[in-house]
Scaffold this motif. Structure first.
Motif, PDB file in Angstrom:
ATOM      1  N   ARG A 266      -9.916  -3.227   2.044  1.00  9.03           N
ATOM      2  CA  ARG A 266      -8.705  -3.671   2.744  1.00  9.03           C
ATOM      3  C   ARG A 266      -8.935  -4.989   3.460  1.00  9.03           C
ATOM      4  NH1 ARG A 266      -8.889   1.131   0.196  1.00  9.03           N
ATOM      5  NH2 ARG A 266      -6.811   2.078   0.127  1.00  9.03           N
TER       6      ARG A 266
ATOM      7  N   TYR B 196       0.827  -1.203   0.000  1.00  6.06           N
ATOM      8  CA  TYR B 196       0.000   0.000   0.000  1.00  6.06           C
ATOM      9  C   TYR B 196       0.865   1.258   0.000  1.00  6.06           C
ATOM     10  CZ  TYR B 196      -4.073  -2.850   1.338  1.00  6.06           C
ATOM     11  OH  TYR B 196      -5.088  -3.766   1.369  1.00  6.06           O
TER      12      TYR B 196
ATOM     13  N   SER C 240      -2.489  -3.158   7.637  1.00 10.01           N
ATOM     14  CA  SER C 240      -3.813  -2.737   7.186  1.00 10.01           C
ATOM     15  C   SER C 240      -4.899  -3.709   7.621  1.00 10.01           C
ATOM     16  CB  SER C 240      -3.822  -2.582   5.661  1.00 10.01           C
ATOM     17  OG  SER C 240      -5.049  -2.061   5.224  1.00 10.01           O
TER      18      SER C 240
END
Length: 481
Positions: A322, A22, A87
């Motif tokens: 996510r 990310y 995440s």
């Protein structure tokens, strides 16, 4: 992917890209506002009206009590986040400390929470737009909002953060304005409410607990719904610039946010307007503005609540994408959901989630208004499960640290595991309240059906990929050897 640990003691591995791929595009300003916005939602702006009617001024105490517990939960999450900022957040911690099955259940349950919340918020936003444009079909407005937020989430995490920043700014400004105006009315006695506005309104009408302590406690389930999404800051961990600085600041600011925006705002409103004048289905802020006599007060609050609904929907798209990617990277969701687009966003996961949220557009035709009350109770039950997993993971993590199997976090929770046990007991109590209340009890029935569906899915995964279902989290297994 999410199972690769980035240890702060190893140096700065990636200044702009996390170990999960990310982009670390969320700056301190955005993370702070996401944290603030997560604590201010439709549950406060609208839901408080029904709860005031049930509990009177004692609702202030219920928000304060629940706020303390939420702080315990967030400090437990904060300790885990600084141990390993990823995440996948609570799903990853559940997987690591409780086993892959609990990570699988937590990830999918949090995903469900945001899907059903997104459906409700889309319809709510369309209803708020009808206040100004009654001739526009509700489904058209819902569809436009869905598409616009979807595109924004696909472009970049920076754009998501910027949108959330301004959504939160609107909510914060409105609440601060309400508090300042209310204090002005109390102090100087201006406006139509000036003659009756006084602090004694908190106890002058049948006392601080006018409906009894039991009725006050029954509002806790609605109060907890108002706090849903406060944990969203944990999902941003893998995309935050310098999470070791931004996350502790965001979490430590939670007490004053709760004290100001929930306890403070409600206290001022209930001093300005007698609690007996509030009714279910009417925003207490609309009622207060009307009593004070502010021009266009209802339109202002309508705009703020619209912002809160869109903020929630925006957050739902972000977090569900996510979570699906985290599940896919652990073999608990289709592999395609684990792919990142060129923009470093989980585009496929977001698309699947948005498609399901889009069902909310169709439901505008067939779902009665009461069904959305059921949706909020389902979301609350899913949120409580997530919070429980955070607390239990924190307790297990602390045990591992004390045994010397894991490094200590740089952001330890005050009170160690004692506060986590207290918060866990509180959540069990709230679950009991949900079971006792006939209107919200349906969420537990839905939860039982969801548990059966997840169990079936787990057996399928175990049959196809036994290594994913049987093995403990890789990083924890390596450290524990």
């Amino acid at each position: 992917m999410t199972s690769v640990r980035v240890d702060k003691h190893d140096g700065n591995e990636a200044a702009e890209t996390s170990s999960e791929g990310y982009e670390r595009g969320l700056g301190p300003r955005q993370v702070q506002m996401i944290a603030i916005g997560g604590a201010i939602g439709v549950g406060l702006f609208l839901g408080a009206g029904a709860n005031i009617a049930k509990a009177g001024p004692s609702l202030i105490l219920m928000y304060a009590l629940a706020g303390v517990v939420i702080f315990f939960i967030m400090r437990a999450l904060g300790e885990l986040l600084l141990y390993r900022p990823v995440s996948g957040s609570f799903a990853e911690y559940s997987r690591e400390f409780l086993g892959p099955f609990f990570g699988y259940v937590t990830g999918w349950t949090y995903w469900l929470m945001w899907i059903v919340t997104g459906m409700a918020e889309l319809t709510a936003a369309a209803i708020y737009i009808n206040y100004w444009f009654p001739s526009v079909p509700q489904w058209v407005t819902a569809l436009v909002f869905l598409v616009v937020l979807y595109i924004a989430n696909l472009i970049s995490v920076k754009l998501f953060g910027e949108i959330e920043f301004w959504f939160s700014m609107v909510k914060v400004t409105a609440l601060v304005g309400m508090i300042v105006i209310g204090l002005g009315v109390l102090t100087f006695g201006f406006s139509a409410a000036g003659d009756t506005a006084q602090v004694s309104n908190l106890w002058a009408f049948d006392g601080f607990f006018p409906k009894g302590i039991g009725s006050s406690l029954m509002t806790l389930q609605g109060v907890m719904f108002a706090y849903l999404a406060v944990e969203l800051v944990g999902v941003t961990a893998g995309e935050s610039e310098n999470p070791e600085k931004t996350l502790p600041k965001a979490i430590n600011s939670l007490p004053w946010r709760i004290a100001l925006f929930y306890v403070g705002a409600l206290t001022v409103i209930l001093c300005v307007v007698k609690w007996t004048e509030f009714a279910p289905g009417v925003s207490p802020f609309v009622a207060a503005f009307a009593k004070i006599g502010i021009p266009a007060g209802a339109a202002i609050v309508n705009f703020v609540v619209l912002t809160a609904a869109l903020s929630s929907c925006n957050s739902g798209m972000y977090s569900t994408g996510r979570m699906l990617r985290d599940l896919a990277s652990n073999g608990e969701a289709p592999k395609a959901l684990g792919k990142l687009a060129a923009s470093k966003t989980p585009a496929i996961g977001i698309t699947v989630s948005v498609a399901l949220m889009g069902i909310g557009v169709l439901l505008n035709y067939i779902v009665p208004e009461k069904a959305f009350g059921y949706v909020t109770s389902v979301a609350t039950a899913a949120g409580i499960w997530t919070w429980m997993m955070i607390l239990i993971s924190h307790i297990r993590y602390r045990r591992a640290v004390e045994a010397g199997r894991l490094p200590a976090s740089s952001f330890p929770a005050p009170g160690g595991t004692v506060c986590s046990w207290i918060a866990l007991a509180f959540l069990v109590f709230v679950t009991g309240l949900i079971a006792y209340d006939k209107d919200s009890r349906i969420s537990l029935y839905v939860g039982a059906g969801w548990a059966i569906a997840l169990a079936i899915g787990w057996f399928v995964i175990k049959g196809n990929k036994p290594q994913a279902a049987d093995a403990p989290a890789r990083e924890y297994a390596d450290i524990a050897k």
